[in-house]
Scaffold this motif. Sequence first.
Motif, PDB file in Angstrom:
ATOM      1  N   THR A 132       0.830  -1.206   0.000  1.00 36.26           N
ATOM      2  CA  THR A 132       0.000   0.000   0.000  1.00 36.26           C
ATOM      3  C   THR A 132       0.865   1.257   0.000  1.00 36.26           C
ATOM      4  OG1 THR A 132      -1.766  -1.160   1.185  1.00 36.26           O
ATOM      5  CG2 THR A 132      -1.806   1.254   1.239  1.00 36.26           C
ATOM      6  N   ARG A 133       1.924   1.282   0.801  1.00 33.62           N
ATOM      7  CA  ARG A 133       2.798   2.456   0.834  1.00 33.62           C
ATOM      8  C   ARG A 133       3.469   2.679  -0.522  1.00 33.62           C
ATOM      9  NH1 ARG A 133       4.280   3.874   6.180  1.00 33.62           N
ATOM     10  NH2 ARG A 133       2.442   3.493   7.472  1.00 33.62           N
ATOM     11  N   LEU A 134       3.883   1.609  -1.182  1.00 32.57           N
ATOM     12  CA  LEU A 134       4.495   1.748  -2.500  1.00 32.57           C
ATOM     13  C   LEU A 134       3.510   2.324  -3.516  1.00 32.57           C
ATOM     14  CD1 LEU A 134       6.588  -1.547  -2.821  1.00 32.57           C
ATOM     15  CD2 LEU A 134       7.475   0.779  -2.694  1.00 32.57           C
ATOM     16  N   GLN A 135       2.266   1.873  -3.451  1.00 32.28           N
ATOM     17  CA  GLN A 135       1.261   2.348  -4.395  1.00 32.28           C
ATOM     18  C   GLN A 135       0.877   3.800  -4.138  1.00 32.28           C
ATOM     19  OE1 GLN A 135      -1.826  -0.584  -3.918  1.00 32.28           O
ATOM     20  NE2 GLN A 135      -1.011  -1.884  -5.543  1.00 32.28           N
ATOM     21  N   LEU A 136       1.065   4.270  -2.907  1.00 29.71           N
ATOM     22  CA  LEU A 136       0.747   5.662  -2.577  1.00 29.71           C
ATOM     23  C   LEU A 136       1.941   6.592  -2.766  1.00 29.71           C
ATOM     24  CD1 LEU A 136      -1.412   5.205   0.658  1.00 29.71           C
ATOM     25  CD2 LEU A 136      -2.204   5.688  -1.670  1.00 29.71           C
ATOM     26  N   SER A 137       3.092   6.049  -3.142  1.00 30.93           N
ATOM     27  CA  SER A 137       4.289   6.875  -3.306  1.00 30.93           C
ATOM     28  C   SER A 137       4.399   7.309  -4.764  1.00 30.93           C
ATOM     29  CB  SER A 137       5.539   6.111  -2.886  1.00 30.93           C
ATOM     30  OG  SER A 137       5.714   4.968  -3.702  1.00 30.93           O
ATOM     31  N   SER A 174       2.471  17.030  -0.600  1.00 32.00           N
ATOM     32  CA  SER A 174       1.399  16.302   0.063  1.00 32.00           C
ATOM     33  C   SER A 174       1.276  14.887  -0.443  1.00 32.00           C
ATOM     34  CB  SER A 174       0.058  17.022  -0.147  1.00 32.00           C
ATOM     35  OG  SER A 174      -0.246  17.084  -1.531  1.00 32.00           O
ATOM     36  N   LEU A 175       1.804  14.623  -1.676  1.00 32.01           N
ATOM     37  CA  LEU A 175       1.730  13.283  -2.233  1.00 32.01           C
ATOM     38  C   LEU A 175       3.014  12.509  -2.023  1.00 32.01           C
ATOM     39  CD1 LEU A 175       0.058  14.071  -5.671  1.00 32.01           C
ATOM     40  CD2 LEU A 175      -1.035  13.488  -3.509  1.00 32.01           C
ATOM     41  N   ALA A 176       4.049  13.178  -1.573  1.00 36.42           N
ATOM     42  CA  ALA A 176       5.342  12.526  -1.445  1.00 36.42           C
ATOM     43  C   ALA A 176       5.429  11.773  -0.130  1.00 36.42           C
ATOM     44  CB  ALA A 176       6.450  13.586  -1.523  1.00 36.42           C
ATOM     45  N   PRO A 177       6.461  10.940   0.023  1.00 35.45           N
ATOM     46  CA  PRO A 177       6.684  10.275   1.299  1.00 35.45           C
ATOM     47  C   PRO A 177       6.974  11.294   2.386  1.00 35.45           C
ATOM     48  CG  PRO A 177       7.904   9.194  -0.465  1.00 35.45           C
ATOM     49  CD  PRO A 177       7.365  10.483  -1.019  1.00 35.45           C
ATOM     50  N   PRO A 178       7.055  10.863   3.638  1.00 39.42           N
ATOM     51  CA  PRO A 178       7.249  11.786   4.744  1.00 39.42           C
ATOM     52  C   PRO A 178       8.454  12.695   4.539  1.00 39.42           C
ATOM     53  CG  PRO A 178       6.753   9.595   5.567  1.00 39.42           C
ATOM     54  CD  PRO A 178       6.895   9.487   4.087  1.00 39.42           C
ATOM     55  N   ALA A 179       8.344  13.928   5.098  1.00 41.34           N
ATOM     56  CA  ALA A 179       9.397  14.927   4.904  1.00 41.34           C
ATOM     57  C   ALA A 179      10.722  14.416   5.440  1.00 41.34           C
ATOM     58  CB  ALA A 179       9.010  16.227   5.620  1.00 41.34           C
ATOM     59  N   GLY A 180      11.771  14.710   4.697  1.00 43.41           N
ATOM     60  CA  GLY A 180      13.100  14.307   5.120  1.00 43.41           C
ATOM     61  C   GLY A 180      13.495  12.922   4.696  1.00 43.41           C
ATOM     62  N   ALA A 181      12.569  12.178   4.069  1.00 45.62           N
ATOM     63  CA  ALA A 181      12.870  10.821   3.645  1.00 45.62           C
ATOM     64  C   ALA A 181      12.962  10.768   2.140  1.00 45.62           C
ATOM     65  CB  ALA A 181      11.788   9.857   4.134  1.00 45.62           C
ATOM     66  N   ARG A 182      13.907  10.008   1.671  1.00 45.00           N
ATOM     67  CA  ARG A 182      14.065   9.839   0.242  1.00 45.00           C
ATOM     68  C   ARG A 182      12.971   8.927  -0.273  1.00 45.00           C
ATOM     69  NH1 ARG A 182      19.390   7.318  -2.731  1.00 45.00           N
ATOM     70  NH2 ARG A 182      18.675   7.634  -4.885  1.00 45.00           N
ATOM     71  N   ALA A 183      12.455   9.233  -1.462  1.00 47.92           N
ATOM     72  CA  ALA A 183      11.383   8.428  -2.020  1.00 47.92           C
ATOM     73  C   ALA A 183      11.844   6.988  -2.185  1.00 47.92           C
ATOM     74  CB  ALA A 183      10.953   8.996  -3.370  1.00 47.92           C
ATOM     75  N   PRO A 184      11.136   6.023  -1.596  1.00 48.38           N
ATOM     76  CA  PRO A 184      11.559   4.631  -1.673  1.00 48.38           C
ATOM     77  C   PRO A 184      11.523   4.130  -3.111  1.00 48.38           C
ATOM     78  CG  PRO A 184       9.915   4.946   0.045  1.00 48.38           C
ATOM     79  CD  PRO A 184       9.948   6.190  -0.753  1.00 48.38           C
ATOM     80  N   VAL A 185      12.492   3.322  -3.465  1.00 47.71           N
ATOM     81  CA  VAL A 185      12.556   2.782  -4.814  1.00 47.71           C
ATOM     82  C   VAL A 185      12.351   1.283  -4.825  1.00 47.71           C
ATOM     83  CG1 VAL A 185      14.032   4.625  -5.671  1.00 47.71           C
ATOM     84  CG2 VAL A 185      15.077   2.590  -4.665  1.00 47.71           C
ATOM     85  N   SER A 186      12.242   0.672  -3.670  1.00 47.37           N
ATOM     86  CA  SER A 186      12.061  -0.767  -3.621  1.00 47.37           C
ATOM     87  C   SER A 186      11.255  -1.138  -2.391  1.00 47.37           C
ATOM     88  CB  SER A 186      13.417  -1.478  -3.589  1.00 47.37           C
ATOM     89  OG  SER A 186      14.093  -1.209  -2.372  1.00 47.37           O
ATOM     90  N   ALA A 187      10.748  -2.367  -2.415  1.00 50.57           N
ATOM     91  CA  ALA A 187       9.978  -2.852  -1.269  1.00 50.57           C
ATOM     92  C   ALA A 187      10.847  -2.954  -0.023  1.00 50.57           C
ATOM     93  CB  ALA A 187       9.370  -4.215  -1.606  1.00 50.57           C
ATOM     94  N   LEU A 188      12.119  -3.337  -0.194  1.00 53.84           N
ATOM     95  CA  LEU A 188      13.013  -3.447   0.961  1.00 53.84           C
ATOM     96  C   LEU A 188      13.271  -2.088   1.591  1.00 53.84           C
ATOM     97  CD1 LEU A 188      14.867  -5.112   2.755  1.00 53.84           C
ATOM     98  CD2 LEU A 188      16.686  -4.830   1.056  1.00 53.84           C
ATOM     99  N   THR A 189      13.500  -1.063   0.735  1.00 55.50           N
ATOM    100  CA  THR A 189      13.712   0.289   1.246  1.00 55.50           C
ATOM    101  C   THR A 189      12.492   0.776   2.008  1.00 55.50           C
ATOM    102  OG1 THR A 189      15.139   0.762  -0.635  1.00 55.50           O
ATOM    103  CG2 THR A 189      14.308   2.647   0.608  1.00 55.50           C
ATOM    104  N   MET A 190      11.309   0.520   1.451  1.00 58.11           N
ATOM    105  CA  MET A 190      10.073   0.943   2.111  1.00 58.11           C
ATOM    106  C   MET A 190       9.902   0.222   3.441  1.00 58.11           C
ATOM    107  SD  MET A 190       7.355   2.771   2.173  1.00 58.11           S
ATOM    108  CE  MET A 190       6.963   3.388   0.521  1.00 58.11           C
ATOM    109  N   THR A 191      10.203  -1.066   3.477  1.00 56.53           N
ATOM    110  CA  THR A 191      10.067  -1.834   4.716  1.00 56.53           C
ATOM    111  C   THR A 191      10.973  -1.282   5.808  1.00 56.53           C
ATOM    112  OG1 THR A 191       9.540  -3.823   3.433  1.00 56.53           O
ATOM    113  CG2 THR A 191      10.208  -4.129   5.724  1.00 56.53           C
ATOM    114  N   MET A 192      12.225  -1.024   5.450  1.00 51.49           N
ATOM    115  CA  MET A 192      13.167  -0.496   6.433  1.00 51.49           C
ATOM    116  C   MET A 192      12.756   0.906   6.882  1.00 51.49           C
ATOM    117  SD  MET A 192      15.012  -3.050   6.835  1.00 51.49           S
ATOM    118  CE  MET A 192      16.088  -2.272   8.037  1.00 51.49           C
ATOM    119  N   ASP A 193      12.181   1.686   5.965  1.00 54.33           N
ATOM    120  CA  ASP A 193      11.730   3.038   6.312  1.00 54.33           C
ATOM    121  C   ASP A 193      10.596   2.976   7.329  1.00 54.33           C
ATOM    122  OD1 ASP A 193      11.870   5.985   5.639  1.00 54.33           O
ATOM    123  OD2 ASP A 193       9.769   5.589   5.149  1.00 54.33           O
ATOM    124  N   ILE A 194       9.683   2.033   7.137  1.00 55.62           N
ATOM    125  CA  ILE A 194       8.559   1.880   8.074  1.00 55.62           C
ATOM    126  C   ILE A 194       9.070   1.452   9.445  1.00 55.62           C
ATOM    127  CG2 ILE A 194       6.493   0.529   8.589  1.00 55.62           C
ATOM    128  CD1 ILE A 194       5.980   0.381   5.581  1.00 55.62           C
TER     129      ILE A 194
END
Length: 420
Positions: free
Chosen positions: A199-204, A256-276
């Motif tokens: 879900t986070r990947l689809q909203l990024s 408003s559509l980007a990932p949280p402020a200060g975080a680089r836009a995730p490019v993979s599921a692993l990056t998103m998982t670690m970010d969460i």
Amino acid sequence: MASTSALPSSSASSLVGPSSIPAPSPSSNTPPSTTSPPQKKKLIGWQHSAAGSLGGMAGAIVTSPFDVVKTRLQSDLFRHSAQPLKDAATAVPARTGIRGTLWQFVDTVYLIRRIGVEEGWKALYKGLGPSLVGIIPARAINFYFYPTSKAYLAKQFPNAPTEKAGQTSEDSPLIHLSAAVIAGIMTSTGTNPIWVVKTRLQLSARKRTPSAVAASIPAASSPLPKTIASSAAALARSATASSATTATTSAAAAASLAPPAGARAPVSALTMTMDIIRKEGFVGLYRGLSASYLGVSEGVIQWVLYERFKRIGATSTSSLEQQPLLSYIGSIVGASGGAKAVASLITYPHEVIRTRLRQPAINGVVKYNGLLQTLRLVVKEEGVANLYGGLTAHMFRVVPNAACMFLIYELVAAKLTAAA
């Protein structure tokens, strides 16, 4: 006297004639199992899991674009992006009743095209990786626990009520319902982290540069309607020639559509998982679990209706070997698609609530914190109608997905049964 005593045993053969004399010999030498109807072999747990996983993967690949659109229409982060471009003087028609249902079709088609133009067509397959990774355990767990639970419960409750005489306890609707509840709870608990990442990947959303957008929508070959294409091209040209102030404004609007402020836009599921995990802890991977448990009701309704529809649509023989292939396929597709459509229509609001609970924090603020709080907030701010946001895209996805998944499951299960 010895010959007369043997008369009763040979009188039957002498009365029926010589043509039937060989008949007793085969019957006496043939095992009883070959003369009685063979019992249908049952698959073991891992075979159900393998067949269900193959079906789930095929359905996920086919319907991935509708999954992305559905997720964005369910989220309030993309609510404004689903509105077609209009003149300022043109009033937006009320989206209620039948007109609102028809507008959902327009929103679905429009958002698919808009994602393709602004983010590239590959964006329509965002989250497919986690989906495929998640489908394997999700379908494996679901298709393992449902048939095995059904068989176990049937043994524990042999007198479970059935609809017709002659049916076994495995045909009982109560057994079907209980087995579906067990399978749904186990599936939701085991796979929730995967769906949070998806879900986070689809909203990024990461929009392409205005020049790339302009280059992708030439007037002659644009996939958009002429009016929308010309408007989008004009917006792209104006953005390219805009000043630093305009660029700053655009960046603020996109924030408003980007990932949280200060975080680089995730490019993979692993990056998103670690970010969460880094920002929310492991608990963040289980956001929306309460709504997933609420969604178990959808799986329960689907399995119970599937069993019933399959029984209604089947001919006198329901196995693949004893039924024409087209008739068999039609009964499975109709039963699975119909069951999923009814179950989704009844339980759809939980999908919206679950998506909202899985949204990332905006500027460090988590807007949706719980099941009831999310339900009340959506109804208060957006109205009851938005509990059905993305319903059309959802139905476009789940109905063919279910038909494809159950068809492949049944075909693979039939082949594994025949090979056993």
